[in-house]
Motif scaffolding. Structure first.
Motif, mmCIF file in Angstrom:
data_model
loop_
_atom_site.group_PDB
_atom_site.id
_atom_site.type_symbol
_atom_site.label_atom_id
_atom_site.label_comp_id
_atom_site.label_asym_id
_atom_site.label_seq_id
_atom_site.Cartn_x
_atom_site.Cartn_y
_atom_site.Cartn_z
ATOM 1 N N GLU A 53 1.045 -1.077 0.097
ATOM 2 C CA GLU A 53 0.049 0.025 0.052
ATOM 3 C C GLU A 53 0.727 1.130 -0.013
ATOM 4 N N LEU A 54 2.073 1.226 0.861
ATOM 5 C CA LEU A 54 2.657 2.508 0.859
ATOM 6 C C LEU A 54 3.596 2.824 -0.229
ATOM 7 N N CYS A 55 3.967 1.597 -1.131
ATOM 8 C CA CYS A 55 4.622 1.691 -2.207
ATOM 9 C C CYS A 55 3.786 1.925 -3.510
ATOM 10 N N SER A 56 2.606 1.887 -3.554
ATOM 11 C CA SER A 56 1.809 2.051 -4.426
ATOM 12 C C SER A 56 1.855 3.357 -5.164
ATOM 13 N N ASP A 57 1.292 3.358 -6.456
ATOM 14 C CA ASP A 57 1.340 4.403 -7.302
ATOM 15 C C ASP A 57 0.585 5.413 -6.793
ATOM 16 N N ILE A 58 -0.529 5.171 -5.930
ATOM 17 C CA ILE A 58 -1.360 6.539 -5.168
ATOM 18 C C ILE A 58 -0.633 7.032 -4.268
ATOM 19 N N MET A 59 0.570 6.588 -3.760
ATOM 20 C CA MET A 59 1.484 7.253 -2.658
ATOM 21 C C MET A 59 2.312 8.197 -3.172
ATOM 22 N N ASN A 66 1.802 15.161 -5.969
ATOM 23 C CA ASN A 66 0.690 14.514 -6.031
ATOM 24 C C ASN A 66 0.196 14.158 -4.663
ATOM 25 N N ASP A 67 0.724 15.174 -3.670
ATOM 26 C CA ASP A 67 0.230 15.133 -2.385
ATOM 27 C C ASP A 67 0.427 13.492 -1.792
ATOM 28 N N GLY A 68 1.488 12.959 -2.276
ATOM 29 C CA GLY A 68 2.209 11.631 -1.506
ATOM 30 C C GLY A 68 2.227 11.277 -0.348
ATOM 31 N N ASP A 69 2.786 12.421 0.546
ATOM 32 C CA ASP A 69 2.949 12.250 1.785
ATOM 33 C C ASP A 69 1.732 12.233 2.732
ATOM 34 N N ASN A 70 0.633 13.037 2.227
ATOM 35 C CA ASN A 70 -0.362 13.162 2.950
ATOM 36 C C ASN A 70 -1.568 12.140 2.714
ATOM 37 N N ALA A 71 -1.195 11.506 1.470
ATOM 38 C CA ALA A 71 -2.084 10.225 1.160
ATOM 39 C C ALA A 71 -1.474 9.198 2.126
ATOM 40 N N ALA A 72 -0.205 9.012 2.499
ATOM 41 C CA ALA A 72 0.453 7.900 3.085
ATOM 42 C C ALA A 72 -0.124 8.420 4.863
#
Length: 351
Positions: A53-59, A66-72
């Motif tokens: 999950e943490l290594c997925s594209d959405i992160m 793409n707001d990656g840290d906030n998604a995590a």
């Protein structure tokens, strides 16, 4: 990720005492904070689920594109909520801001018209500014002479060139308090290409005046020119958060054992290069969540309170942990012990 398996057997820990003396001391402390029995092996399937999950594209590499840290952070909040961790200030978030240089769109480099692959052939330095320019290449083979009075190169002029040098030569310029990039810029360089055999990226809170590329040395060949098309954006107030929850101890609730680990990573360098951070530090967060899962199960309530602190901004300079120490949610002197889970890999070398 074999840490939990070691904890499963008291005898196996004793067998490893000579090789892992420090590990034994730390792990023995974990025994002291459990309510009863030993810690069973972690749920490997759950660990894989967390890491995937943490290594997925959405992160998006858990960085600043793409707001990656906030998604995590949102994912961690959901996990904390699922296991019913308690919190301070009505939620799990401790928000703060910091400046960060990011590369949300184009990061292109080509040599003599041949495009290189970002993240594989080259990286931009984290403080690289936007640049759209084509320059002739000038390679410096020998170390310049650096004195208190200045720096002299064996070449008459660097003016108008993309200056290429080994990374070791570049670092040799760091004398008498001068930044190498400032020296090269003052001598007329319009861009810098540093040659190395390994690409390691980072995060910066500022932008330089001229661009720097770090390139694998075997990619340069006999190129005569370089073309840069780089879009950089300095976000002076990036908003992020530490994610923090706790379990109240059954016997000594005022005393805390703290598990820490950072959930952020390097994010994306343009649209194509993503740094996913499986080991650094999805592995640590997977272990932290395994501890959350264990200690929230019936019969596993700890004697002392346990706080779980997932820090942001680590790759930008330990900013999340620094912010927490400056703004603690409970008195720091109530902390009995801290275990930081970072770069666990397989866990073969102990804690």
């Amino acid at each position: 990720l074999k840490l939990g398996a070691w904890l499963h057997s008291h005898h196996s820990i004793l067998a490893l005492e000579m090789k892992f003396r420090k590990s034994l001391l730390s792990l023995a402390f974990v025994f002291l904070i459990t309510a009863q029995g030993s810690i069973v092996a972690q749920d490997i399937d759950y660990a894989r689920e967390v890491i995937n999950e943490l290594c997925s594209d959405i992160m998006a590499g858990r960085g600043y594109v793409n707001d990656g840290d906030n998604a995590a952070a949102f994912y961690l909040e959901e996990e904390f909520l699922k296991y019913k961790l308690e919190n301070w200030d009505f939620d799990y978030n401790q928000t703060f801001e910091f400046p960060v240089n990011r590369f949300p769109e184009t990061v292109e480099v080509s040599l003599d018209g041949i495009e290189l692959k970002p993240g594989a052939d080259f990286i931009v330095v984290p403080s690289c500014p936007s640049s759209k320019i084509e320059l002739p290449i000038l390679k410096i083979e020998n170390k310049p002479t650096v004195t208190e009075l200045g720096t002299s190169f064996s070449i008459d002029s660097l003016t108008g060139y993309a200056v290429v040098m080994e990374d070791s030569i570049y670092k040799a310029l760091t004398q008498f308090g001068h930044r190498p990039l400032d020296i090269l810029k003052e001598n007329g360089a319009k861009a810098v290409i540093r040659l190395t055999d390994k690409l390691t990226w980072a995060v910066s809170s500022r932008q330089d005046e001229i661009p720097t590329i770090i390139m694998l040395r075997d990619r340069l060949g006999s190129a005569k020119s370089v073309k840069l098309n780089i879009e950089a954006e300095l976000n002076k107030r990036h908003r992020t958060q530490n994610v923090i929850g706790f379990i109240e101890g059954a016997e000594e609730p005022e005393k805390f054992v703290v598990f820490t680990g950072h959930y952020d990573h390097l994010g994306m360098m343009g649209k194509d290069a993503m740094f996913r951070g499986a080991n650094d530090n999805a592995s640590g967060i997977a272990m932290m969540l395994n501890f959350v899962k264990h200690f929230t199960q019936p019969g596993h309530r700890p004697k002392k309170s346990i706080a779980f602190m997932a820090f942001a901004g680590e790759e930008a300079g330990l900013l999340g942990s620094q912010y927490y120490v400056q703004n603690p949610l409970f008195p720091l002197d109530q902390i009995e012990f801290v275990i930081n889970v970072d770069l666990l890999g397989t866990g073969e070398d102990g804690i």
